[in-house]
Write a protein that holds these residues in place. Structure first.
Motif, PDB file in Angstrom:
ATOM      1  N   PHE A 101       0.800  -1.209   0.000  1.00 52.13           N
ATOM      2  CA  PHE A 101       0.000   0.000   0.000  1.00 52.13           C
ATOM      3  C   PHE A 101       0.841   1.270   0.000  1.00 52.13           C
ATOM      4  O   PHE A 101       0.450   2.279  -0.572  1.00 52.13           O
ATOM      5  CB  PHE A 101      -0.973  -0.016   1.170  1.00 52.13           C
ATOM      6  CG  PHE A 101      -2.076  -1.018   0.987  1.00 52.13           C
ATOM      7  CD1 PHE A 101      -2.819  -1.033  -0.173  1.00 52.13           C
ATOM      8  CD2 PHE A 101      -2.355  -1.964   1.955  1.00 52.13           C
ATOM      9  CE1 PHE A 101      -3.827  -1.949  -0.367  1.00 52.13           C
ATOM     10  CE2 PHE A 101      -3.361  -2.896   1.772  1.00 52.13           C
ATOM     11  CZ  PHE A 101      -4.104  -2.892   0.600  1.00 52.13           C
ATOM     12  N   ILE A 102       2.001   1.231   0.631  1.00 52.40           N
ATOM     13  CA  ILE A 102       2.867   2.414   0.588  1.00 52.40           C
ATOM     14  C   ILE A 102       3.383   2.642  -0.823  1.00 52.40           C
ATOM     15  O   ILE A 102       3.403   3.763  -1.332  1.00 52.40           O
ATOM     16  CB  ILE A 102       4.027   2.275   1.588  1.00 52.40           C
ATOM     17  CG1 ILE A 102       3.483   2.396   3.015  1.00 52.40           C
ATOM     18  CG2 ILE A 102       5.083   3.346   1.359  1.00 52.40           C
ATOM     19  CD1 ILE A 102       4.494   2.106   4.091  1.00 52.40           C
ATOM     20  N   SER A 103       3.805   1.571  -1.490  1.00 54.99           N
ATOM     21  CA  SER A 103       4.286   1.719  -2.867  1.00 54.99           C
ATOM     22  C   SER A 103       3.149   2.143  -3.788  1.00 54.99           C
ATOM     23  O   SER A 103       3.350   2.901  -4.742  1.00 54.99           O
ATOM     24  CB  SER A 103       4.905   0.411  -3.360  1.00 54.99           C
ATOM     25  OG  SER A 103       3.963  -0.651  -3.309  1.00 54.99           O
ATOM     26  N   PHE A 104       1.941   1.648  -3.511  1.00 54.67           N
ATOM     27  CA  PHE A 104       0.764   2.098  -4.258  1.00 54.67           C
ATOM     28  C   PHE A 104       0.659   3.616  -4.178  1.00 54.67           C
ATOM     29  O   PHE A 104       0.354   4.290  -5.165  1.00 54.67           O
ATOM     30  CB  PHE A 104      -0.481   1.447  -3.676  1.00 54.67           C
ATOM     31  CG  PHE A 104      -1.770   1.806  -4.374  1.00 54.67           C
ATOM     32  CD1 PHE A 104      -2.384   0.906  -5.213  1.00 54.67           C
ATOM     33  CD2 PHE A 104      -2.368   3.047  -4.205  1.00 54.67           C
ATOM     34  CE1 PHE A 104      -3.568   1.229  -5.861  1.00 54.67           C
ATOM     35  CE2 PHE A 104      -3.543   3.391  -4.845  1.00 54.67           C
ATOM     36  CZ  PHE A 104      -4.151   2.463  -5.677  1.00 54.67           C
ATOM     37  N   CYS A 105       0.914   4.124  -2.976  1.00 57.54           N
ATOM     38  CA  CYS A 105       0.846   5.569  -2.763  1.00 57.54           C
ATOM     39  C   CYS A 105       1.813   6.307  -3.677  1.00 57.54           C
ATOM     40  O   CYS A 105       1.459   7.298  -4.318  1.00 57.54           O
ATOM     41  CB  CYS A 105       1.153   5.881  -1.307  1.00 57.54           C
ATOM     42  SG  CYS A 105       1.270   7.632  -0.957  1.00 57.54           S
ATOM     43  N   PHE A 106       3.055   5.830  -3.760  1.00 58.47           N
ATOM     44  CA  PHE A 106       4.021   6.459  -4.648  1.00 58.47           C
ATOM     45  C   PHE A 106       3.551   6.412  -6.095  1.00 58.47           C
ATOM     46  O   PHE A 106       3.652   7.396  -6.833  1.00 58.47           O
ATOM     47  CB  PHE A 106       5.385   5.766  -4.521  1.00 58.47           C
ATOM     48  CG  PHE A 106       6.157   6.179  -3.313  1.00 58.47           C
ATOM     49  CD1 PHE A 106       6.809   7.397  -3.262  1.00 58.47           C
ATOM     50  CD2 PHE A 106       6.222   5.355  -2.205  1.00 58.47           C
ATOM     51  CE1 PHE A 106       7.515   7.785  -2.145  1.00 58.47           C
ATOM     52  CE2 PHE A 106       6.927   5.723  -1.081  1.00 58.47           C
ATOM     53  CZ  PHE A 106       7.574   6.951  -1.041  1.00 58.47           C
ATOM     54  N   LEU A 128       4.960  -3.513 -16.874  1.00 55.12           N
ATOM     55  CA  LEU A 128       6.314  -4.019 -16.643  1.00 55.12           C
ATOM     56  C   LEU A 128       6.578  -4.230 -15.145  1.00 55.12           C
ATOM     57  O   LEU A 128       7.235  -5.206 -14.753  1.00 55.12           O
ATOM     58  CB  LEU A 128       7.336  -3.056 -17.233  1.00 55.12           C
ATOM     59  CG  LEU A 128       7.317  -2.918 -18.766  1.00 55.12           C
ATOM     60  CD1 LEU A 128       8.302  -1.851 -19.221  1.00 55.12           C
ATOM     61  CD2 LEU A 128       7.627  -4.255 -19.427  1.00 55.12           C
ATOM     62  N   LEU A 129       6.073  -3.336 -14.309  1.00 52.52           N
ATOM     63  CA  LEU A 129       6.249  -3.481 -12.867  1.00 52.52           C
ATOM     64  C   LEU A 129       5.509  -4.709 -12.332  1.00 52.52           C
ATOM     65  O   LEU A 129       6.007  -5.412 -11.439  1.00 52.52           O
ATOM     66  CB  LEU A 129       5.751  -2.222 -12.146  1.00 52.52           C
ATOM     67  CG  LEU A 129       6.649  -0.984 -12.262  1.00 52.52           C
ATOM     68  CD1 LEU A 129       5.906   0.243 -11.766  1.00 52.52           C
ATOM     69  CD2 LEU A 129       7.942  -1.187 -11.485  1.00 52.52           C
ATOM     70  N   HIS A 130       4.327  -4.990 -12.877  1.00 51.40           N
ATOM     71  CA  HIS A 130       3.597  -6.179 -12.456  1.00 51.40           C
ATOM     72  C   HIS A 130       4.392  -7.449 -12.756  1.00 51.40           C
ATOM     73  O   HIS A 130       4.443  -8.377 -11.931  1.00 51.40           O
ATOM     74  CB  HIS A 130       2.236  -6.237 -13.172  1.00 51.40           C
ATOM     75  CG  HIS A 130       1.114  -5.670 -12.376  1.00 51.40           C
ATOM     76  ND1 HIS A 130       0.055  -5.006 -12.949  1.00 51.40           N
ATOM     77  CD2 HIS A 130       0.865  -5.662 -11.043  1.00 51.40           C
ATOM     78  CE1 HIS A 130      -0.791  -4.620 -12.005  1.00 51.40           C
ATOM     79  NE2 HIS A 130      -0.316  -5.008 -10.838  1.00 51.40           N
ATOM     80  N   VAL A 131       5.005  -7.503 -13.921  1.00 48.58           N
ATOM     81  CA  VAL A 131       5.786  -8.685 -14.295  1.00 48.58           C
ATOM     82  C   VAL A 131       7.045  -8.800 -13.436  1.00 48.58           C
ATOM     83  O   VAL A 131       7.380  -9.876 -12.932  1.00 48.58           O
ATOM     84  CB  VAL A 131       6.152  -8.631 -15.795  1.00 48.58           C
ATOM     85  CG1 VAL A 131       7.087  -9.786 -16.163  1.00 48.58           C
ATOM     86  CG2 VAL A 131       4.879  -8.679 -16.652  1.00 48.58           C
ATOM     87  N   LEU A 132       7.752  -7.691 -13.244  1.00 50.19           N
ATOM     88  CA  LEU A 132       8.971  -7.696 -12.436  1.00 50.19           C
ATOM     89  C   LEU A 132       8.677  -8.119 -10.996  1.00 50.19           C
ATOM     90  O   LEU A 132       9.475  -8.839 -10.366  1.00 50.19           O
ATOM     91  CB  LEU A 132       9.609  -6.311 -12.454  1.00 50.19           C
ATOM     92  CG  LEU A 132      10.905  -6.132 -11.641  1.00 50.19           C
ATOM     93  CD1 LEU A 132      11.987  -7.075 -12.157  1.00 50.19           C
ATOM     94  CD2 LEU A 132      11.381  -4.675 -11.712  1.00 50.19           C
ATOM     95  N   SER A 133       7.534  -7.709 -10.478  1.00 52.66           N
ATOM     96  CA  SER A 133       7.143  -8.076  -9.119  1.00 52.66           C
ATOM     97  C   SER A 133       7.116  -9.585  -8.929  1.00 52.66           C
ATOM     98  O   SER A 133       7.542 -10.106  -7.879  1.00 52.66           O
ATOM     99  CB  SER A 133       5.757  -7.498  -8.806  1.00 52.66           C
ATOM    100  OG  SER A 133       5.199  -8.084  -7.658  1.00 52.66           O
ATOM    101  N   PHE A 178       4.680  -4.687  -6.823  1.00 58.18           N
ATOM    102  CA  PHE A 178       3.288  -4.976  -7.170  1.00 58.18           C
ATOM    103  C   PHE A 178       2.395  -3.787  -6.827  1.00 58.18           C
ATOM    104  O   PHE A 178       1.551  -3.358  -7.627  1.00 58.18           O
ATOM    105  CB  PHE A 178       2.837  -6.222  -6.408  1.00 58.18           C
ATOM    106  CG  PHE A 178       1.410  -6.619  -6.659  1.00 58.18           C
ATOM    107  CD1 PHE A 178       1.045  -7.242  -7.839  1.00 58.18           C
ATOM    108  CD2 PHE A 178       0.426  -6.389  -5.704  1.00 58.18           C
ATOM    109  CE1 PHE A 178      -0.280  -7.618  -8.073  1.00 58.18           C
ATOM    110  CE2 PHE A 178      -0.892  -6.764  -5.920  1.00 58.18           C
ATOM    111  CZ  PHE A 178      -1.238  -7.374  -7.112  1.00 58.18           C
ATOM    112  N   GLY A 179       2.576  -3.233  -5.632  1.00 57.43           N
ATOM    113  CA  GLY A 179       1.783  -2.071  -5.230  1.00 57.43           C
ATOM    114  C   GLY A 179       2.072  -0.851  -6.081  1.00 57.43           C
ATOM    115  O   GLY A 179       1.171  -0.061  -6.378  1.00 57.43           O
ATOM    116  N   LEU A 180       3.340  -0.676  -6.475  1.00 61.16           N
ATOM    117  CA  LEU A 180       3.703   0.456  -7.330  1.00 61.16           C
ATOM    118  C   LEU A 180       2.975   0.373  -8.668  1.00 61.16           C
ATOM    119  O   LEU A 180       2.481   1.377  -9.191  1.00 61.16           O
ATOM    120  CB  LEU A 180       5.220   0.470  -7.550  1.00 61.16           C
ATOM    121  CG  LEU A 180       5.829   1.717  -8.190  1.00 61.16           C
ATOM    122  CD1 LEU A 180       5.595   2.948  -7.320  1.00 61.16           C
ATOM    123  CD2 LEU A 180       7.334   1.508  -8.413  1.00 61.16           C
ATOM    124  N   ALA A 181       2.881  -0.839  -9.217  1.00 60.69           N
ATOM    125  CA  ALA A 181       2.138  -1.044 -10.464  1.00 60.69           C
ATOM    126  C   ALA A 181       0.662  -0.726 -10.265  1.00 60.69           C
ATOM    127  O   ALA A 181       0.034  -0.045 -11.098  1.00 60.69           O
ATOM    128  CB  ALA A 181       2.308  -2.489 -10.938  1.00 60.69           C
TER     129      ALA A 181
END
Length: 551
Positions: free
Chosen positions: A60-65, A88-93, A120-123
């Motif tokens: 959730f914190i990365s989601f915030c970013f 790309l972030l989803h795949v790398l996760s 995953f959250g960043l994506a």
């Protein structure tokens, strides 16, 4: 009132369902993770606060970013580039998460799962920076309805995630990695659906407003909330490890970054204070994140402890289906029942208080269905309706305020909701066991890192691995008492002792107390919504504004 002709672009429905599928991918990943808590605790010896930090804190914190940065740049670089980045972030996760293996040290496994979840959250955040303002722009006459439809995909994803854990993790004994990998299927689908599409501009962008003008209603007040949360995150998760635990250096570095953000906004807005209403909405949405998503992250585990793991999974799926269905009813509730957005939010907050207290008292599956029906209705409309209110009342902010609000809600989960509930679970269970039998607690307490949260006193949780074994033997004994003839179940039931039963009962009582404490959050939200309802009544009622009207 028909909603069929509200769209302002010919491909509006395709974009709506592409965003729906993108959030679905996030919900599947979140739902599967919610069923892996016991697996990870047993396999890697994590305590409750560590589990909360991984599954809720990092995600959730990365989601915030993702949502905040995406919301600031989306009108400049375009929706398409952000979709590619999220894909790309989803795949790398997946690659980072799946590097965690049995036999690793607890710290090594924690780092891989933490940063895999972070990606995953960043994506997910980047995608919401696209989907929320996009849908709000596409359907300006009925934002509450269509944003609720967009976010119906979240509980649907959790349904799929819960079913994956229930059948594939249980009946078919898939590994946790195989279960979690299934979120890549909707990831591929949303990538295809967004491919080659044209996107409209927000009303603010179409009017030619610059970023500084979009930020004026947010101003120093709204940015202060974001800066404070950014400080807490950077101090805890970035600079403290970077500076080897040196608190003074970590605090100083985090403060510099937080003040830099505040100074930047002051510069581009010419020290605009910001609108008080948006400031209040930001604060309330921080509570929304903690009570909705923070509780969602633990509810399957909590009800599984109070009843049994299978019934916990069934109830999790049931609650998510309730949310999924109800989010298609926002238009009906608003137009036929007459509940405008703020009134709907007030009703939901009051039901949230009632629902959590009912869930804390359940002792049978039937009672749990009724309690979770109340809780499910309560949390259904919070998130998308809050976004709709911001879109309705502050169109001059474009994608920025909506994205900041989403980021605040998610960062609240990562900083407070997830770790706080994990700590509370550890603390209340430990206190119950200590009160029942202090010597037994001393023999069962964890020898690993203490569970800690904010300024509260650190506590040694009940040993996670031993607790998991005790819960498994207690469940087996129940099954044998109910007539099970399975030899494996009987063998496990034979290992259950009075000592283990005392530990299991303490854990159940601790979870009940946790839910009662959690109900204080929607109680505070209800007070806020009531005051907002009185404010709008005083100014002639709630209605959406245009950029020109806002000016």
């Amino acid at each position: 009132m028909s909603t069929a002709d509200d769209a302002i672009a010919p491909n509006a429905k395709r974009l709506l369902w592409a965003g729906f599928t993108a959030i679905l991918a996030a919900g599947v990943g979140f739902g599967v993770r919610g069923g892996l808590f016991d697996t990870w605790a047993t396999q890697f010896n994590f305590n409750g606060s560590q589990l909360g930090a991984i599954s809720l804190g990092a995600g959730f914190i990365s989601f915030c970013f993702g949502i905040i940065i995406g919301g600031i740049v989306v009108d400049k670089i375009g929706y398409g580039k952000l979709v590619i980045a999220a894909f790309l972030l989803h795949v790398l996760s997946a690659f980072v998460t799946f590097a965690a293996k049995p036999g690793m040290s607890t710290d090594a496994a924690f780092q891989l799962l933490y940063w895999g979840t972070f990606l995953f959250g960043l994506a997910n955040g980047t995608l919401e920076a696209v989907a929320n303002p996009l849908v709000a722009t596409l359907f300006p006459k009925n934002r509450t309805h269509y944003l609720n439809i967009l976010h119906a995909s979240w509980p649907l994803g959790m349904v799929f995630g819960g079913l994956i854990g229930w059948f594939l993790g249980g009946t078919f004994a898939w590994s946790w990695k195989a279960q979690l990998a299934l979120y890549l299927i909707p990831t591929l689908v949303y990538g295809v659906m967004f491919l080659g599409q044209s996107f409209p501009k927000s009303e603010a962008s179409a009017k030619g407003l610059k970023l500084g003008e979009m930020f004026k209603d947010i101003g120093l007040l709204g940015t202060l909330i974001v800066s404070a949360m950014l400080f807490l995150f950077l101090r805890r998760d970035v600079f403290t490890p970077l500076f080897g635990g040196n608190a003074i250096a970590a605090n100083g570095a985090a403060l510099v970054v937080a003040l830099a953000l505040l100074g930047w906004v002051a510069s581009i807005t010419k020290f605009a204070i910001g609108h008080w209403l948006l400031f209040v909405l930001f604060i309330i949405h921080a509570l929304v994140g903690s009570v909705e998503l923070g509780t969602d992250g633990w509810i399957q585990n909590i009800t599984g402890t109070i009843l049994n793991p299978t019934e916990g999974k069934i109830l999790f799926v049931f609650t998510s289906l309730v949310m999924f269905g109800l989010r298609f009813c926002a238009h009906f509730i608003e137009t036929r029942i007459g509940l405008k957005p703020i009134g709907l939010l007030l009703v939901c907050a009051m039901l949230g208080v009632l629902g959590l207290n009912l869930v804390s008292a359940v002792s049978s599956f039937g009672a749990a269905v009724g309690a979770l029906l109340v809780y499910g209705f309560a949390k259904t409309f919070f998130w998308p309706t809050m976004l709709a209110v911001v879109g309705d009342r502050f169109p001059r902010t474009g994608a920025v305020a909506m994205s900041l609000m989403g980021g605040i809600g998610m960062m609240s989960v990562g900083l407070f909701g997830g770790p706080g509930l994990g700590y509370g679970r550890d603390r209340f269970a430990a206190e119950e066991l200590k009160a029942k039998d202090a010597a037994l607690y001393e023999s069962w307490k964890s020898t690993g890192n203490p569970s800690q949260f904010a300024v509260f006193e650190p506590v040694q949780s009940i040993d996670p691995a031993r607790l998991g074994e005790a819960k498994a033997s207690a469940l087996a004994k129940k099954q044998v008492d109910a007539g099970s003839k399975d030899p494996a179940v009987a063998a496990l039931a034979a290992t259950h002792t009075a000592e283990k039963q005392t530990v299991v009962e303490a854990d159940v009582k601790g979870n009940r107390k946790l839910l009662k404490v959690d109900s204080l959050i929607p109680a505070a939200m209800a007070v806020g919504y009531l005051l907002l309802l009185l404010y709008f009544k005083a100014i002639g009622g709630y209605r959406p504004l245009t950029v020109d009207e806002q000016n």
